[in-house]
Design a protein around this motif. Structure first.
Motif, PDB file in Angstrom:
ATOM      1  N   ALA A 234       0.856  -1.193   0.000  1.00 34.52           N
ATOM      2  CA  ALA A 234       0.000   0.000   0.000  1.00 34.52           C
ATOM      3  C   ALA A 234       0.885   1.234   0.000  1.00 34.52           C
ATOM      4  CB  ALA A 234      -0.934  -0.006   1.219  1.00 34.52           C
ATOM      5  N   ALA A 235       1.072   1.829  -1.170  1.00 33.90           N
ATOM      6  CA  ALA A 235       1.940   2.986  -1.310  1.00 33.90           C
ATOM      7  C   ALA A 235       1.488   4.126  -0.404  1.00 33.90           C
ATOM      8  CB  ALA A 235       1.963   3.457  -2.765  1.00 33.90           C
ATOM      9  N   GLY A 236       2.455   4.711   0.301  1.00 33.75           N
ATOM     10  CA  GLY A 236       2.166   5.853   1.147  1.00 33.75           C
ATOM     11  C   GLY A 236       1.663   5.512   2.526  1.00 33.75           C
ATOM     12  N   ARG A 237       1.531   4.224   2.845  1.00 34.58           N
ATOM     13  CA  ARG A 237       1.022   3.829   4.162  1.00 34.58           C
ATOM     14  C   ARG A 237       2.118   3.149   4.963  1.00 34.58           C
ATOM     15  NH1 ARG A 237      -4.013  -0.151   4.324  1.00 34.58           N
ATOM     16  NH2 ARG A 237      -2.384  -1.744   4.099  1.00 34.58           N
ATOM     17  N   THR A 238       2.172   3.421   6.252  1.00 32.09           N
ATOM     18  CA  THR A 238       3.124   2.762   7.133  1.00 32.09           C
ATOM     19  C   THR A 238       2.380   1.786   8.037  1.00 32.09           C
ATOM     20  OG1 THR A 238       2.961   4.488   8.815  1.00 32.09           O
ATOM     21  CG2 THR A 238       4.641   4.761   7.122  1.00 32.09           C
ATOM     22  N   PHE A 239       3.081   0.713   8.430  1.00 29.94           N
ATOM     23  CA  PHE A 239       2.466  -0.274   9.308  1.00 29.94           C
ATOM     24  C   PHE A 239       3.117  -0.305  10.691  1.00 29.94           C
ATOM     25  CE2 PHE A 239       5.833  -2.568   7.052  1.00 29.94           C
ATOM     26  CZ  PHE A 239       6.499  -3.199   8.093  1.00 29.94           C
ATOM     27  N   ALA A 240       4.228   0.392  10.864  1.00 32.97           N
ATOM     28  CA  ALA A 240       4.906   0.443  12.157  1.00 32.97           C
ATOM     29  C   ALA A 240       5.918   1.575  12.125  1.00 32.97           C
ATOM     30  CB  ALA A 240       5.602  -0.880  12.464  1.00 32.97           C
ATOM     31  N   THR A 241       6.397   1.976  13.301  1.00 25.67           N
ATOM     32  CA  THR A 241       7.464   2.968  13.392  1.00 25.67           C
ATOM     33  C   THR A 241       8.577   2.423  14.273  1.00 25.67           C
ATOM     34  OG1 THR A 241       6.429   4.084  15.285  1.00 25.67           O
ATOM     35  CG2 THR A 241       5.920   4.936  13.072  1.00 25.67           C
ATOM     36  N   ILE A 242       9.795   2.914  14.015  1.00 25.29           N
ATOM     37  CA  ILE A 242      10.970   2.533  14.788  1.00 25.29           C
ATOM     38  C   ILE A 242      11.679   3.804  15.213  1.00 25.29           C
ATOM     39  CG2 ILE A 242      13.281   1.517  14.618  1.00 25.29           C
ATOM     40  CD1 ILE A 242      12.156  -0.651  12.887  1.00 25.29           C
ATOM     41  N   ASP A 243      12.114   3.872  16.467  1.00 26.31           N
ATOM     42  CA  ASP A 243      12.859   5.015  16.961  1.00 26.31           C
ATOM     43  C   ASP A 243      14.352   4.726  16.880  1.00 26.31           C
ATOM     44  OD1 ASP A 243      10.494   6.271  17.506  1.00 26.31           O
ATOM     45  OD2 ASP A 243      10.571   5.976  19.675  1.00 26.31           O
ATOM     46  N   LEU A 244      15.113   5.711  16.388  1.00 30.28           N
ATOM     47  CA  LEU A 244      16.560   5.546  16.217  1.00 30.28           C
ATOM     48  C   LEU A 244      17.329   6.643  16.935  1.00 30.28           C
ATOM     49  CD1 LEU A 244      17.056   4.803  12.391  1.00 30.28           C
ATOM     50  CD2 LEU A 244      16.887   3.149  14.250  1.00 30.28           C
ATOM     51  N   ILE A 245      18.368   6.239  17.653  1.00 32.62           N
ATOM     52  CA  ILE A 245      19.409   7.127  18.164  1.00 32.62           C
ATOM     53  C   ILE A 245      20.725   6.407  17.932  1.00 32.62           C
ATOM     54  CG2 ILE A 245      20.423   8.283  20.170  1.00 32.62           C
ATOM     55  CD1 ILE A 245      17.672   8.480  21.401  1.00 32.62           C
ATOM     56  N   ASP A 246      21.559   6.981  17.079  1.00 32.73           N
ATOM     57  CA  ASP A 246      22.850   6.357  16.755  1.00 32.73           C
ATOM     58  C   ASP A 246      22.692   4.899  16.322  1.00 32.73           C
ATOM     59  OD1 ASP A 246      24.948   8.192  16.809  1.00 32.73           O
ATOM     60  OD2 ASP A 246      24.974   8.224  18.998  1.00 32.73           O
ATOM     61  N   ARG A 247      21.668   4.636  15.536  1.00 38.00           N
ATOM     62  CA  ARG A 247      21.422   3.282  15.049  1.00 38.00           C
ATOM     63  C   ARG A 247      21.041   3.363  13.571  1.00 38.00           C
ATOM     64  NH1 ARG A 247      23.090  -0.650  17.972  1.00 38.00           N
ATOM     65  NH2 ARG A 247      21.294  -2.018  17.797  1.00 38.00           N
ATOM     66  N   ALA A 248      20.943   2.195  12.950  1.00 37.81           N
ATOM     67  CA  ALA A 248      20.559   2.116  11.540  1.00 37.81           C
ATOM     68  C   ALA A 248      19.391   1.163  11.374  1.00 37.81           C
ATOM     69  CB  ALA A 248      21.745   1.641  10.699  1.00 37.81           C
ATOM     70  N   VAL A 249      18.623   1.355  10.297  1.00 40.42           N
ATOM     71  CA  VAL A 249      17.520   0.446   9.990  1.00 40.42           C
ATOM     72  C   VAL A 249      17.509   0.188   8.486  1.00 40.42           C
ATOM     73  CG1 VAL A 249      15.829   2.327   9.766  1.00 40.42           C
ATOM     74  CG2 VAL A 249      15.040  -0.013  10.220  1.00 40.42           C
ATOM     75  N   ALA A 250      17.221  -1.062   8.134  1.00 36.80           N
ATOM     76  CA  ALA A 250      17.088  -1.452   6.729  1.00 36.80           C
ATOM     77  C   ALA A 250      15.888  -2.376   6.606  1.00 36.80           C
ATOM     78  CB  ALA A 250      18.347  -2.152   6.229  1.00 36.80           C
ATOM     79  N   THR A 251      15.230  -2.305   5.467  1.00 40.13           N
ATOM     80  CA  THR A 251      14.052  -3.124   5.201  1.00 40.13           C
ATOM     81  C   THR A 251      14.213  -3.857   3.881  1.00 40.13           C
ATOM     82  OG1 THR A 251      12.588  -1.616   6.411  1.00 40.13           O
ATOM     83  CG2 THR A 251      11.555  -3.118   4.831  1.00 40.13           C
ATOM     84  N   SER A 252      13.850  -5.149   3.877  1.00 41.87           N
ATOM     85  CA  SER A 252      13.813  -5.941   2.642  1.00 41.87           C
ATOM     86  C   SER A 252      12.407  -6.462   2.428  1.00 41.87           C
ATOM     87  CB  SER A 252      14.790  -7.115   2.719  1.00 41.87           C
ATOM     88  OG  SER A 252      16.127  -6.668   2.696  1.00 41.87           O
ATOM     89  N   SER A 253      11.982  -6.458   1.171  1.00 42.99           N
ATOM     90  CA  SER A 253      10.662  -6.962   0.814  1.00 42.99           C
ATOM     91  C   SER A 253      10.713  -7.518  -0.598  1.00 42.99           C
ATOM     92  CB  SER A 253       9.612  -5.844   0.891  1.00 42.99           C
ATOM     93  OG  SER A 253       8.376  -6.279   0.357  1.00 42.99           O
ATOM     94  N   GLY A 254      10.065  -8.651  -0.798  1.00 40.52           N
ATOM     95  CA  GLY A 254      10.012  -9.244  -2.126  1.00 40.52           C
ATOM     96  C   GLY A 254       9.333  -8.353  -3.143  1.00 40.52           C
ATOM     97  N   SER A 255       8.527  -7.412  -2.674  1.00 43.69           N
ATOM     98  CA  SER A 255       7.832  -6.503  -3.594  1.00 43.69           C
ATOM     99  C   SER A 255       8.771  -5.470  -4.199  1.00 43.69           C
ATOM    100  CB  SER A 255       6.686  -5.791  -2.878  1.00 43.69           C
ATOM    101  OG  SER A 255       7.188  -4.940  -1.856  1.00 43.69           O
ATOM    102  N   GLY A 256      10.028  -5.402  -3.688  1.00 39.25           N
ATOM    103  CA  GLY A 256      10.969  -4.436  -4.220  1.00 39.25           C
ATOM    104  C   GLY A 256      11.300  -4.663  -5.682  1.00 39.25           C
ATOM    105  N   PHE A 257      11.337  -5.946  -6.102  1.00 43.69           N
ATOM    106  CA  PHE A 257      11.530  -6.279  -7.514  1.00 43.69           C
ATOM    107  C   PHE A 257      10.926  -7.643  -7.769  1.00 43.69           C
ATOM    108  CE2 PHE A 257      13.475  -8.089 -11.235  1.00 43.69           C
ATOM    109  CZ  PHE A 257      13.521  -7.027 -12.115  1.00 43.69           C
ATOM    110  N   ARG A 258      10.073  -7.713  -8.778  1.00 41.44           N
ATOM    111  CA  ARG A 258       9.422  -8.973  -9.139  1.00 41.44           C
ATOM    112  C   ARG A 258       9.702  -9.286 -10.598  1.00 41.44           C
ATOM    113  NH1 ARG A 258       3.610  -7.409  -6.333  1.00 41.44           N
ATOM    114  NH2 ARG A 258       4.196  -7.910  -4.166  1.00 41.44           N
ATOM    115  N   PHE A 259      10.065 -10.534 -10.860  1.00 41.80           N
ATOM    116  CA  PHE A 259      10.319 -10.963 -12.234  1.00 41.80           C
ATOM    117  C   PHE A 259       9.016 -11.268 -12.973  1.00 41.80           C
ATOM    118  CE2 PHE A 259      14.275 -11.995 -10.064  1.00 41.80           C
ATOM    119  CZ  PHE A 259      15.228 -11.556 -10.962  1.00 41.80           C
TER     120      PHE A 259
END
Length: 334
Positions: A234-259
């Motif tokens: 769902a473009a433009g919608r978030t399902f959760a939030t994460i708080d960061l202080i001196d940290r990093a976050v990365a997300t992977s999803s199969g929807s990023g590229f589909r053959f």
């Protein structure tokens, strides 16, 4: 006033300042003081790029922009599969790199460490699987069931991080026809290196996003940076939030590229089977560095929840948000 969430996005943004920042919508930031940002726009590492430096000293801001652009361009010449003259493409063509640049050595060593940590779930040598699917689905009338078993088996035989040999003066692929991709770690590495650059430039409260996100310190008011995790369906919608202080976050999803149209074949390949993973809708990882978060979000996408939980329990400082196929969330912390 409650903080809005900054949604993870695919283009590069460096929003750097000693001033307060608040997110507006899912991609824009407003500053509490009227400081004109220094900007550069283009493309790099296979994505649209927008670099903005907000700094009270315009000269210092311009120097940081120039240095950031130069660094990103240098990494593109090393790590990009979209440039035929890159170091990674040369390695894939010839099977060897003599006198590789230190950043290539450093990143590949990090990739191998994370491959060992995840028992091979993260594996930079999965590029033959990508090529196999790309060839198959480029054919007219391609079978929706995917590549023929024999073609998949031939590609899988070229996969295995143990066949990647890395030293200061030589990088080699031991398996005939092997090739690598750094798409599951290079953006995280670039993020970390830009963070180092900005720290040296005197910035102590900054959010850097080069495909992956890393915070320098907290927000100027001492509160965490709040990152919104985008809903893959769902473009433009978030399902959760994460708080960061001196940290990093990365997300992977199969929807990023589909053959394929149905999304059964995506870019998240399981190195053990050669098949694309559909275990989760998305996997987000919070870690000390963007390099680690990037690679682990890729690895966890093909791992069982129990295996992920065991690794998280054994590695302090990790946080993982799993969204399963039904969209249900589970958060794992060490």
């Amino acid at each position: 006033m409650p903080q809005a969430a900054i949604t993870r996005r695919r283009f590069i943004t460096i929003a750097a300042s000693g001033m307060a920042i608040a997110a507006l919508g899912n991609v824009r930031a407003a500053w509490t003081r009227d400081i004109a940002p220094m900007r550069w726009r283009g493309s790099a590492l296979g994505a649209q790029v927008s670099i903005e430096i907000h700094h009270p000293d315009p000269r210092a801001a311009m120097e940081l922009v120039d240095a950031s652009v130069h660094m990103v361009r240098r990494f593109e010449r090393l790590f990009s599969l979209y440039r035929s003259d890159s170091a990674i493409c040369e390695l894939n063509r010839s099977g060897v790199l003599i006198a590789p640049e230190p950043d290539m050595v450093e990143l590949l060593r990090a990739a191998l460490r994370l491959s060992q940590l995840t028992d091979g779930a993260f594996d930079p040598t999965v590029q033959p699987l990508w090529q196999c699917c790309e060839r198959h689905f480029a054919r007219a009338g391609a079978d929706a069931a995917g590549p023929p078993p024999q073609e998949l088996a031939e590609a899988l035989a070229k996969v295995g991080y143990a066949g990647l040999r890395v030293s200061d003066d030589r990088i080699a692929l031991a398996r005939r026809g092997a090739s690598i991709t750094l798409n599951g770690i290079a953006q995280g590495y670039a993020t970390d290196r830009v963070v180092e650059l900005l720290r040296r430039g005197g910035l102590s409260t900054t959010l850097v996003d080069i495909g992956e996100i890393r915070a320098i310190g907290a927000r100027p008011d001492g509160t965490p940076w709040r990152i919104g995790l985008a809903d893959a369906d769902a473009a433009g919608r978030t399902f959760a939030t994460i708080d960061l202080i001196d940290r990093a976050v990365a997300t992977s999803s199969g929807s990023g590229f589909r053959f394929d149209r149905d999304g059964k074949f995506n870019h998240l390949f399981d190195p053990a089977t050669g098949r694309s993973s559909a275990r989760y809708r998305s996997v987000s990882v919070v870690a000390a560095t963007a390099t680690e978060a990037d690679a682990l979000s890729t690895a966890f996408s093909v791992m069982s929840e129990q295996h992920i939980a065991e690794l998280v329990a054994a590695r302090p400082g990790l946080e993982v948000v799993l969204s399963n196929a039904a969209g249900q969330l589970r958060t794992l912390r060490s």
